[in-house]
Design a protein around this motif. Sequence first.
Motif, PDB file in Angstrom:
ATOM      1  N   TYR A   1       0.759  -1.270  -0.144  1.00 20.57           N
ATOM      2  CA  TYR A   1       0.082  -0.136   0.084  1.00 20.57           C
ATOM      3  C   TYR A   1       0.830   1.270   0.032  1.00 20.57           C
ATOM      4  O   TYR A   1       1.790   1.499   0.715  1.00 20.57           O
ATOM      5  N   ASP A   2       0.556   2.121  -0.933  1.00 23.64           N
ATOM      6  CA  ASP A   2       1.360   3.511  -0.983  1.00 23.64           C
ATOM      7  C   ASP A   2       0.505   4.659  -0.244  1.00 23.64           C
ATOM      8  O   ASP A   2      -0.447   4.963  -0.743  1.00 23.64           O
ATOM      9  N   ASP A   3       0.793   5.017   0.867  1.00 26.38           N
ATOM     10  CA  ASP A   3       0.001   5.928   1.680  1.00 26.38           C
ATOM     11  C   ASP A   3       0.017   7.594   0.947  1.00 26.38           C
ATOM     12  O   ASP A   3      -0.552   8.243   1.456  1.00 26.38           O
ATOM     13  N   GLN A   4       0.560   7.508  -0.149  1.00 24.53           N
ATOM     14  CA  GLN A   4       0.672   8.775  -1.086  1.00 24.53           C
ATOM     15  C   GLN A   4      -0.241   8.926  -2.119  1.00 24.53           C
ATOM     16  O   GLN A   4      -0.175   9.772  -2.823  1.00 24.53           O
ATOM     17  N   ASN A   5      -0.976   7.861  -2.279  1.00 25.13           N
ATOM     18  CA  ASN A   5      -1.804   7.635  -3.258  1.00 25.13           C
ATOM     19  C   ASN A   5      -3.036   8.676  -3.227  1.00 25.13           C
ATOM     20  O   ASN A   5      -3.486   9.124  -2.188  1.00 25.13           O
ATOM     21  N   ILE A   6      -3.504   9.105  -4.230  1.00 20.14           N
ATOM     22  CA  ILE A   6      -4.757  10.322  -4.313  1.00 20.14           C
ATOM     23  C   ILE A   6      -5.810  10.065  -3.063  1.00 20.14           C
ATOM     24  O   ILE A   6      -6.464  10.730  -2.419  1.00 20.14           O
ATOM     25  N   PHE A   7      -6.141   8.524  -3.275  1.00 22.60           N
ATOM     26  CA  PHE A   7      -7.358   8.463  -2.230  1.00 22.60           C
ATOM     27  C   PHE A   7      -7.001   8.427  -0.719  1.00 22.60           C
ATOM     28  O   PHE A   7      -7.658   8.981  -0.038  1.00 22.60           O
ATOM     29  N   ALA A   8      -5.809   8.056  -0.752  1.00 19.11           N
ATOM     30  CA  ALA A   8      -5.346   8.190   0.905  1.00 19.11           C
ATOM     31  C   ALA A   8      -5.010   9.859   1.249  1.00 19.11           C
ATOM     32  O   ALA A   8      -5.315  10.243   2.507  1.00 19.11           O
ATOM     33  N   LYS A   9      -4.781  10.635   0.083  1.00 17.78           N
ATOM     34  CA  LYS A   9      -4.846  12.011   0.385  1.00 17.78           C
ATOM     35  C   LYS A   9      -6.142  12.762   0.643  1.00 17.78           C
ATOM     36  O   LYS A   9      -6.343  13.570   1.590  1.00 17.78           O
ATOM     37  N   ILE A  10      -7.241  12.161  -0.120  1.00 17.61           N
ATOM     38  CA  ILE A  10      -8.362  12.585   0.270  1.00 17.61           C
ATOM     39  C   ILE A  10      -8.882  12.033   1.476  1.00 17.61           C
ATOM     40  O   ILE A  10      -9.581  12.895   2.108  1.00 17.61           O
ATOM     41  N   LEU A  11      -8.626  10.843   2.031  1.00 19.72           N
ATOM     42  CA  LEU A  11      -9.198  10.131   3.429  1.00 19.72           C
ATOM     43  C   LEU A  11      -8.498  11.168   4.468  1.00 19.72           C
ATOM     44  O   LEU A  11      -9.238  11.554   5.681  1.00 19.72           O
ATOM     45  N   ARG A  12      -7.146  11.831   4.216  1.00 19.65           N
ATOM     46  CA  ARG A  12      -6.648  12.453   5.224  1.00 19.65           C
ATOM     47  C   ARG A  12      -7.192  14.117   5.136  1.00 19.65           C
ATOM     48  O   ARG A  12      -6.599  14.699   5.984  1.00 19.65           O
ATOM     49  N   GLY A  13      -7.840  14.294   4.079  1.00 25.59           N
ATOM     50  CA  GLY A  13      -8.670  15.892   4.055  1.00 25.59           C
ATOM     51  C   GLY A  13      -7.128  16.544   3.172  1.00 25.59           C
ATOM     52  O   GLY A  13      -7.695  17.746   3.235  1.00 25.59           O
ATOM     53  N   GLU A  14      -6.283  15.997   2.675  1.00 25.89           N
ATOM     54  CA  GLU A  14      -5.203  16.894   1.973  1.00 25.89           C
ATOM     55  C   GLU A  14      -5.680  17.443   0.627  1.00 25.89           C
ATOM     56  O   GLU A  14      -5.251  18.264   0.019  1.00 25.89           O
ATOM     57  N   ILE A  15      -6.779  16.610  -0.011  1.00 30.16           N
ATOM     58  CA  ILE A  15      -7.289  16.967  -1.325  1.00 30.16           C
ATOM     59  C   ILE A  15      -8.949  17.135  -1.522  1.00 30.16           C
ATOM     60  O   ILE A  15      -9.460  16.108  -0.622  1.00 30.16           O
ATOM     61  N   PRO A  16      -9.452  18.065  -1.569  1.00 30.25           N
ATOM     62  CA  PRO A  16     -11.005  18.078  -1.476  1.00 30.25           C
ATOM     63  C   PRO A  16     -11.500  17.190  -2.541  1.00 30.25           C
ATOM     64  O   PRO A  16     -11.013  16.745  -3.333  1.00 30.25           O
ATOM     65  N   ASN A  17     -12.920  17.007  -2.134  1.00 24.53           N
ATOM     66  CA  ASN A  17     -13.689  16.049  -2.985  1.00 24.53           C
ATOM     67  C   ASN A  17     -15.155  16.532  -2.530  1.00 24.53           C
ATOM     68  O   ASN A  17     -15.502  17.286  -1.744  1.00 24.53           O
ATOM     69  N   LYS A  18     -15.961  16.067  -3.311  1.00 23.71           N
ATOM     70  CA  LYS A  18     -17.373  16.146  -3.271  1.00 23.71           C
ATOM     71  C   LYS A  18     -18.043  15.029  -2.734  1.00 23.71           C
ATOM     72  O   LYS A  18     -18.445  14.299  -3.550  1.00 23.71           O
ATOM     73  N   THR A  19     -18.077  14.880  -1.458  1.00 23.20           N
ATOM     74  CA  THR A  19     -18.528  13.994  -0.602  1.00 23.20           C
ATOM     75  C   THR A  19     -19.862  13.720  -0.851  1.00 23.20           C
ATOM     76  O   THR A  19     -20.841  14.584  -0.585  1.00 23.20           O
ATOM     77  N   VAL A  20     -20.624  12.665  -1.080  1.00 20.82           N
ATOM     78  CA  VAL A  20     -21.928  12.231  -0.903  1.00 20.82           C
ATOM     79  C   VAL A  20     -22.236  11.404   0.225  1.00 20.82           C
ATOM     80  O   VAL A  20     -23.546  11.169   0.539  1.00 20.82           O
ATOM     81  N   TYR A  21     -21.355  10.729   0.933  1.00 22.93           N
ATOM     82  CA  TYR A  21     -21.550   9.695   1.926  1.00 22.93           C
ATOM     83  C   TYR A  21     -20.418   9.386   2.620  1.00 22.93           C
ATOM     84  O   TYR A  21     -19.279   9.437   2.203  1.00 22.93           O
ATOM     85  N   GLU A  22     -20.479   9.201   4.163  1.00 27.53           N
ATOM     86  CA  GLU A  22     -19.343   8.790   4.877  1.00 27.53           C
ATOM     87  C   GLU A  22     -19.988   8.313   6.051  1.00 27.53           C
ATOM     88  O   GLU A  22     -20.917   8.527   6.774  1.00 27.53           O
ATOM     89  N   ASP A  23     -19.160   7.115   6.332  1.00 25.39           N
ATOM     90  CA  ASP A  23     -19.447   6.548   7.676  1.00 25.39           C
ATOM     91  C   ASP A  23     -17.866   6.294   8.270  1.00 25.39           C
ATOM     92  O   ASP A  23     -16.942   6.537   7.573  1.00 25.39           O
ATOM     93  N   GLU A  24     -17.955   5.255   9.109  1.00 27.66           N
ATOM     94  CA  GLU A  24     -16.551   4.771   9.965  1.00 27.66           C
ATOM     95  C   GLU A  24     -16.050   3.689   8.763  1.00 27.66           C
ATOM     96  O   GLU A  24     -14.888   3.698   9.011  1.00 27.66           O
TER      97      GLU A  24
END
Length: 126
Positions: free
Chosen positions: A9-32
């Motif tokens: 696993y590469d923790d610098q991938n775009i989705f890891a950055k989105i999960l950390r809040g480093e890259i914005p996204n248009k969230t439609v749903y989130e849970d644990e």
Amino acid sequence: MPIDATAPYDDQNIFAKILRGEIPNKTVYEDEYALAFHDINPQAPHHILVIPKGAYVSWDDFSANAPETEIAGFIRAVGKVAREAGLVEPGYRLLANVGMDAHQEVPHLHVHIFAGRKLGPMLAQD
């Protein structure tokens, strides 16, 4: 560029950055267990990505290594996103690419939800 689904696993991938809040996204749903957001390059009128919050490279990695509660939570989240978006009728398609031949481009498990038009055959005809 397609990735190797067996790589660590590469923790610098775009989705890891989105999960950390480093890259914005248009969230439609989130849970644990999951985060769902609109794809920035939609391939259908409705194109939502759903990613697990855990560090999994691919569906293979996730299904082999995630705890049962995380697997159940993620799968339930995918269904909830589709239902809440009103996609159950007339229908939608789920897609999870695994590895180079399937053209997986981000080394973090993600499920595409496509809808909003007739999607045609599953695979392009040669």
